[in-house]
Design a protein around this motif. Structure first.
Motif, PDB file in Angstrom:
ATOM      1  N   ILE A   1      12.729   4.244  -4.569  1.00 15.27           N
ATOM      2  CA  ILE A   1      13.303   5.510  -5.023  1.00 15.27           C
ATOM      3  C   ILE A   1      12.135   6.321  -5.567  1.00 15.27           C
ATOM      4  CG2 ILE A   1      15.003   6.598  -6.532  1.00 15.27           C
ATOM      5  CD1 ILE A   1      16.507   3.915  -6.563  1.00 15.27           C
ATOM      6  N   GLY A   2      11.889   7.499  -4.970  1.00 16.48           N
ATOM      7  CA  GLY A   2      10.649   8.221  -5.233  1.00 16.48           C
ATOM      8  C   GLY A   2      10.792   9.373  -6.213  1.00 16.48           C
ATOM      9  N   ALA A   3       9.628   9.912  -6.569  1.00 17.35           N
ATOM     10  CA  ALA A   3       9.522  11.088  -7.446  1.00 17.35           C
ATOM     11  C   ALA A   3      10.198  10.877  -8.796  1.00 17.35           C
ATOM     12  CB  ALA A   3      10.073  12.329  -6.734  1.00 17.35           C
ATOM     13  N   MET A   4      10.076   9.678  -9.325  1.00 17.23           N
ATOM     14  CA  MET A   4      10.664   9.377 -10.630  1.00 17.23           C
ATOM     15  C   MET A   4       9.670   9.600 -11.768  1.00 17.23           C
ATOM     16  SD  MET A   4      13.510   8.669  -9.544  1.00 17.23           S
ATOM     17  CE  MET A   4      14.570   7.913 -10.733  1.00 17.23           C
TER      18      MET A   4
ATOM     19  N   ILE B   1      13.221   6.927  -0.690  1.00 11.96           N
ATOM     20  CA  ILE B   1      14.416   7.750  -0.898  1.00 11.96           C
ATOM     21  C   ILE B   1      14.049   8.924  -1.796  1.00 11.96           C
ATOM     22  CG2 ILE B   1      16.730   7.758  -1.903  1.00 11.96           C
ATOM     23  CD1 ILE B   1      16.678   4.651  -1.270  1.00 11.96           C
ATOM     24  N   GLN B   2      14.220  10.143  -1.258  1.00 11.90           N
ATOM     25  CA  GLN B   2      13.916  11.352  -2.030  1.00 11.90           C
ATOM     26  C   GLN B   2      15.189  12.178  -2.174  1.00 11.90           C
ATOM     27  OE1 GLN B   2      11.133  11.732  -3.585  1.00 11.90           O
ATOM     28  NE2 GLN B   2       9.734  10.288  -2.569  1.00 11.90           N
ATOM     29  N   GLY B   3      15.036  13.394  -2.692  1.00 14.38           N
ATOM     30  CA  GLY B   3      16.226  14.242  -2.865  1.00 14.38           C
ATOM     31  C   GLY B   3      16.270  14.923  -4.220  1.00 14.38           C
TER      32      GLY B   3
ATOM     33  N   THR C   1       0.841  -1.204   0.000  1.00 21.49           N
ATOM     34  CA  THR C   1       0.000   0.000   0.000  1.00 21.49           C
ATOM     35  C   THR C   1       0.869   1.244   0.000  1.00 21.49           C
ATOM     36  OG1 THR C   1      -0.190  -0.380   2.389  1.00 21.49           O
ATOM     37  CG2 THR C   1      -2.145  -0.828   1.043  1.00 21.49           C
ATOM     38  N   ASP C   2       0.429   2.221  -0.761  1.00 21.48           N
ATOM     39  CA  ASP C   2       1.047   3.545  -0.735  1.00 21.48           C
ATOM     40  C   ASP C   2       0.269   4.382   0.276  1.00 21.48           C
ATOM     41  OD1 ASP C   2       2.739   5.636  -1.284  1.00 21.48           O
ATOM     42  OD2 ASP C   2       2.426   5.625  -3.450  1.00 21.48           O
ATOM     43  N   SER C   3       0.789   5.588   0.556  1.00 30.26           N
ATOM     44  CA  SER C   3       0.355   6.302   1.760  1.00 30.26           C
ATOM     45  C   SER C   3      -0.409   7.582   1.532  1.00 30.26           C
ATOM     46  CB  SER C   3       1.616   6.664   2.537  1.00 30.26           C
ATOM     47  OG  SER C   3       2.462   7.431   1.684  1.00 30.26           O
TER      48      SER C   3
ATOM     49  N   PHE D   1       9.678   3.708  -7.729  1.00 26.08           N
ATOM     50  CA  PHE D   1       8.291   4.158  -7.558  1.00 26.08           C
ATOM     51  C   PHE D   1       7.745   4.767  -8.846  1.00 26.08           C
ATOM     52  CE2 PHE D   1       7.371   5.082  -2.804  1.00 26.08           C
ATOM     53  CZ  PHE D   1       6.332   4.171  -2.789  1.00 26.08           C
ATOM     54  N   GLY D   2       6.623   4.277  -9.311  1.00 29.06           N
ATOM     55  CA  GLY D   2       5.920   4.934 -10.403  1.00 29.06           C
ATOM     56  C   GLY D   2       6.526   4.679 -11.767  1.00 29.06           C
ATOM     57  N   ALA D   3       7.489   3.734 -11.837  1.00 30.79           N
ATOM     58  CA  ALA D   3       8.141   3.468 -13.123  1.00 30.79           C
ATOM     59  C   ALA D   3       7.403   2.348 -13.825  1.00 30.79           C
ATOM     60  CB  ALA D   3       9.594   3.093 -12.899  1.00 30.79           C
TER      61      ALA D   3
ATOM     62  N   GLY E   1       3.718  -1.718   3.907  1.00 33.33           N
ATOM     63  CA  GLY E   1       3.156  -0.380   4.099  1.00 33.33           C
ATOM     64  C   GLY E   1       4.193   0.703   3.824  1.00 33.33           C
ATOM     65  N   THR E   2       3.680   1.926   3.682  1.00 32.07           N
ATOM     66  CA  THR E   2       4.534   3.055   3.301  1.00 32.07           C
ATOM     67  C   THR E   2       4.228   4.265   4.172  1.00 32.07           C
ATOM     68  OG1 THR E   2       4.445   2.245   1.031  1.00 32.07           O
ATOM     69  CG2 THR E   2       5.213   4.500   1.318  1.00 32.07           C
ATOM     70  N   PRO E   3       5.251   4.917   4.744  1.00 35.73           N
ATOM     71  CA  PRO E   3       5.015   6.181   5.458  1.00 35.73           C
ATOM     72  C   PRO E   3       4.758   7.312   4.464  1.00 35.73           C
ATOM     73  CG  PRO E   3       7.360   5.653   5.436  1.00 35.73           C
ATOM     74  CD  PRO E   3       6.660   4.527   4.720  1.00 35.73           C
ATOM     75  N   ILE E   4       4.484   8.492   4.984  1.00 40.43           N
ATOM     76  CA  ILE E   4       4.185   9.616   4.089  1.00 40.43           C
ATOM     77  C   ILE E   4       5.474  10.369   3.776  1.00 40.43           C
ATOM     78  CG2 ILE E   4       2.816  11.706   3.756  1.00 40.43           C
ATOM     79  CD1 ILE E   4       0.859  10.559   5.843  1.00 40.43           C
ATOM     80  N   ASP E   5       6.109   9.949   2.691  1.00 42.27           N
ATOM     81  CA  ASP E   5       7.318  10.637   2.232  1.00 42.27           C
ATOM     82  C   ASP E   5       6.913  11.862   1.427  1.00 42.27           C
ATOM     83  OD1 ASP E   5       6.294   8.555   0.467  1.00 42.27           O
ATOM     84  OD2 ASP E   5       7.843   9.191  -0.939  1.00 42.27           O
ATOM     85  N   ILE E   6       7.858  12.728   1.157  1.00 49.88           N
ATOM     86  CA  ILE E   6       7.576  13.926   0.349  1.00 49.88           C
ATOM     87  C   ILE E   6       8.251  13.780  -1.013  1.00 49.88           C
ATOM     88  CG2 ILE E   6       7.770  16.434   0.203  1.00 49.88           C
ATOM     89  CD1 ILE E   6       7.774  16.541   3.183  1.00 49.88           C
ATOM     90  N   PRO E   7       7.439  13.559  -2.053  1.00 48.63           N
ATOM     91  CA  PRO E   7       8.027  13.388  -3.386  1.00 48.63           C
ATOM     92  C   PRO E   7       8.460  14.729  -3.974  1.00 48.63           C
ATOM     93  CG  PRO E   7       5.795  12.429  -3.244  1.00 48.63           C
ATOM     94  CD  PRO E   7       5.981  13.352  -2.080  1.00 48.63           C
ATOM     95  N   THR E   8       9.681  15.112  -3.673  1.00 45.84           N
ATOM     96  CA  THR E   8      10.222  16.385  -4.182  1.00 45.84           C
ATOM     97  C   THR E   8      10.480  16.255  -5.681  1.00 45.84           C
ATOM     98  OG1 THR E   8      11.335  16.586  -2.057  1.00 45.84           O
ATOM     99  CG2 THR E   8      11.995  18.125  -3.791  1.00 45.84           C
TER     100      THR E   8
HETATM  101  N1  GUN Z   1       4.354   6.906  -6.301  1.00 50.09           N
HETATM  102  C1  GUN Z   1       5.100   7.424  -7.304  1.00 50.09           C
HETATM  103  N2  GUN Z   1       6.103   8.176  -6.807  1.00 50.09           N
HETATM  104  C2  GUN Z   1       6.002   8.130  -5.472  1.00 50.09           C
HETATM  105  C3  GUN Z   1       6.763   8.706  -4.405  1.00 50.09           C
HETATM  106  O1  GUN Z   1       7.761   9.419  -4.607  1.00 50.09           O
HETATM  107  N3  GUN Z   1       6.348   8.408  -3.128  1.00 50.09           N
HETATM  108  C4  GUN Z   1       5.261   7.620  -2.880  1.00 50.09           C
HETATM  109  N4  GUN Z   1       4.927   7.360  -1.606  1.00 50.09           N
HETATM  110  N5  GUN Z   1       4.537   7.073  -3.870  1.00 50.09           N
HETATM  111  C5  GUN Z   1       4.905   7.331  -5.131  1.00 50.09           C
END
Ligand code: GUN
Ligand code: ZN
Length: 486
Positions: free
Chosen positions: A194-197, A168-170, A92-94, A229-231, A124-131
């Motif tokens: 690896i987020g925000a891709m 992982i963000q940044g 699950t995403d958050s 993430f999201g790829a 499960g997934t915490p609430i990261d910040i997709p910069t």
């Molecule tokens: N789904 C696609 N990108 C992201 C991200 O950076 N974080 C989370 N939690 N979900 C995503």
């Protein structure tokens, strides 16, 4: 964490692995594709993802369920697996995505993690910040700090047997990505997305994507399972797998279908522009593009989504088999020919040849030279490194074609090949007779390595018309002859 993920085999930094998901009572094969299931709009029912496409795991959004008057109670009472009718593992995403889209959400990391556990999520997934990409460094650094605080908070929440991810963000700041990865890896959480891709993927910035993944990988241990993430576009699975990404999630199969977009391993086509389906899946065998255009909207979306899934899962199987066969980089090379931006991604991947070489097996089946890029593969670099440690005879004739008296040969793209290695991977490489310039340049780099390690050896290089300016980078005391004109 390390006990849950087991790597069976590597190719470059890509790996075949097994990820144990204790709460689901299963072990999933990686690389794996997690179809994204929208609890409100099931373009393809989860039971079919399992039975028809072989999905062992899917991902859905707990924030959507948490905020839904119809679905919240059923999810809490019967659990996610019943609600979605899926017996495999469920991640699950958050709500982080909603946070990045709408600027705020109305739950905390503790609340959403507890909710994920209560509805029976397996990961499960915490609430990261997709910069997003390209933001100022200060913003990227500050948001990464907040993400890390939430990851550390997640460690303190009672999540039971549920695995928990440490995103992982940044942004596109590589040092921040690397630090984020190191800090995430330092916790006792289980899986590293690896987020925000998505913005990088949507803008075809595959070179930046490779830089970001390489940075994150440098901060993680080899035993860390990595999720991109999201790829969800199959054109990039081979590239991302070669960097060492193990899990992919695809919302694209459904989102694109609603837009009439048709996925292929070479890119995206539009249904309106297709006269023939370039595909062998059951949808494409039993329909023409015109029939799909004439179909009702719901049916068209469903059939396009099924095609998109067939292509995506097919590519995941191809990636797995390529790792098994030791020819993943040849698959990446083939995919790189589908789009110039993919070629940039592949070339960027080869910037990291030394990073890939660390896990690349020393011996594989065969090395196929298929492009100028092949000359920059980790196997070539490894041979050059070896040349820097070899003892050469006092006089050495390095010739293309037949070996000299001492048994040494000159083979592009590798360079000098001593007799002891001539039948050894990768020096038995199959290659065409006509090579690109990078192959000669790589061979000359090899000669330079050997010459530097053996300053007293008198070296003669015998070539068959190699580019003059490439030969000019040989040391001054190396004699250069043209084959036949000696
Ligand atoms: N789904 C696609 N990108 C992201 C991200 O950076 N974080 C989370 N939690 N979900 C995503
Ligand atoms: Zn098809």
């Amino acid at each position: 964490m390390s006990e849950l993920f087991e790597v069976e085999q590597y190719d470059a930094a890509g790996r075949l692995g097994r990820l144990e998901v204790p709460r689901a009572g299963t072990t999933i094969q990686t690389p794996a594709l997690l179809p994204v299931v929208n609890p409100h709009v099931q373009t393809v029912p989860p039971a079919e993802l399992e039975s028809q496409f072989g999905a062992e795991i899917l991902i859905t959004n707990s924030y959507v369920l948490h905020g839904s008057d119809e679905l919240r109670e059923p999810a809490l009472e019967g659990g996610l697996h019943d609600l979605l009718d899926f017996s495999g593992a469920i991640m699950t995403d958050s709500g982080s995505f909603q946070l990045s889209e709408y600027g705020e959400i109305d739950v905390t990391t503790e609340e959403i993690l507890e909710f994920q556990r209560e509805i029976g999520s397996d990961i499960g997934t915490p609430i990261d910040i997709p910069t997003p990409p390209d933001v100022p460094r200060e913003q990227a650094a500050e948001e990464q700090r907040t993400t890390q605080e939430r990851i550390e908070l997640a460690e303190t929440v009672d999540t039971g047997e549920m695995l928990v991810t440490a995103p992982i963000q940044g942004s596109t700041h590589l040092d921040i990505r690397q630090r984020a990865a190191r800090e995430a890896y330092g916790t006792d959480l289980d899986l590293f997305p690896i987020g925000a891709m998505v913005p990088l993927m949507n803008e075809y910035r595959f070179d930046d994507l490779v830089h970001v993944v390489a940075a994150a990988k440098r901060g993680l241990g080899e035993d860390a399972p990595v999720h991109l993430f999201g790829a969800g576009h199959p054109m990039m699975f081979a590239l991302a797998a070669a960097m060492g990404c193990d899990l992919f999630d695809s919302a694209a199969y459904a989102l694109y279908a609603r837009d009439g977009r048709y996925l292929t391993v070479r890119g995206t086509e539009h249904l309106d522009e297709l006269e023939h389906f370039p595909c062998e899946c059951s949808v494409c065998l039993s329909h023409t593009p015109e029939e799909l255009r004439q179909a009702g909207e719901t049916e068209r979306h469903r059939l396009l989504a099924e095609h998109n899934l067939a292509v995506s899962f097919g590519e995941i199987r191809r990636v797995r088999q390529a790792i098994r066969g030791g020819n993943l980089l040849e698959l990446v090379d083939a995919r790189a020919r589908g789009h110039p931006a993919m070629l940039d991604g592949y070339r960027t991947l080869l910037h990291y040849a030394d990073q890939l070489r660390r896990t690349d097996p020393v011996a594989k089946d065969a090395f196929f030279y298929v492009s100028g890029e092949s000359a920059r593969r980790p196997e070539v670099r490894r041979h050059h490194e070896r040349l820097g440690r070899l003892d050469a005879p006092d006089r050495l004739r390095l010739s293309v074609g037949s070996p000299g008296e001492d048994g040494w040969r000159l083979v592009a793209p590798f360079g000098p090949v001593p007799p002891a290695l001539s039948d050894v991977y990768p020096l038995t490489a199959a290659r065409p007779d006509s090579l690109e310039r990078p192959a000669y340049a790589a061979a000359v780099r090899g000669v330079n390595r050997l010459a530097a390690a053996n300053p007293d050896t008198a070296i003669t290089v015998v070539h068959d018309g190699w580019p003059e300016d490439v030969l000019a980078s040989l040391p001054g005391d190396v004699s250069i002859r043209l084959l036949g004109g000696e």
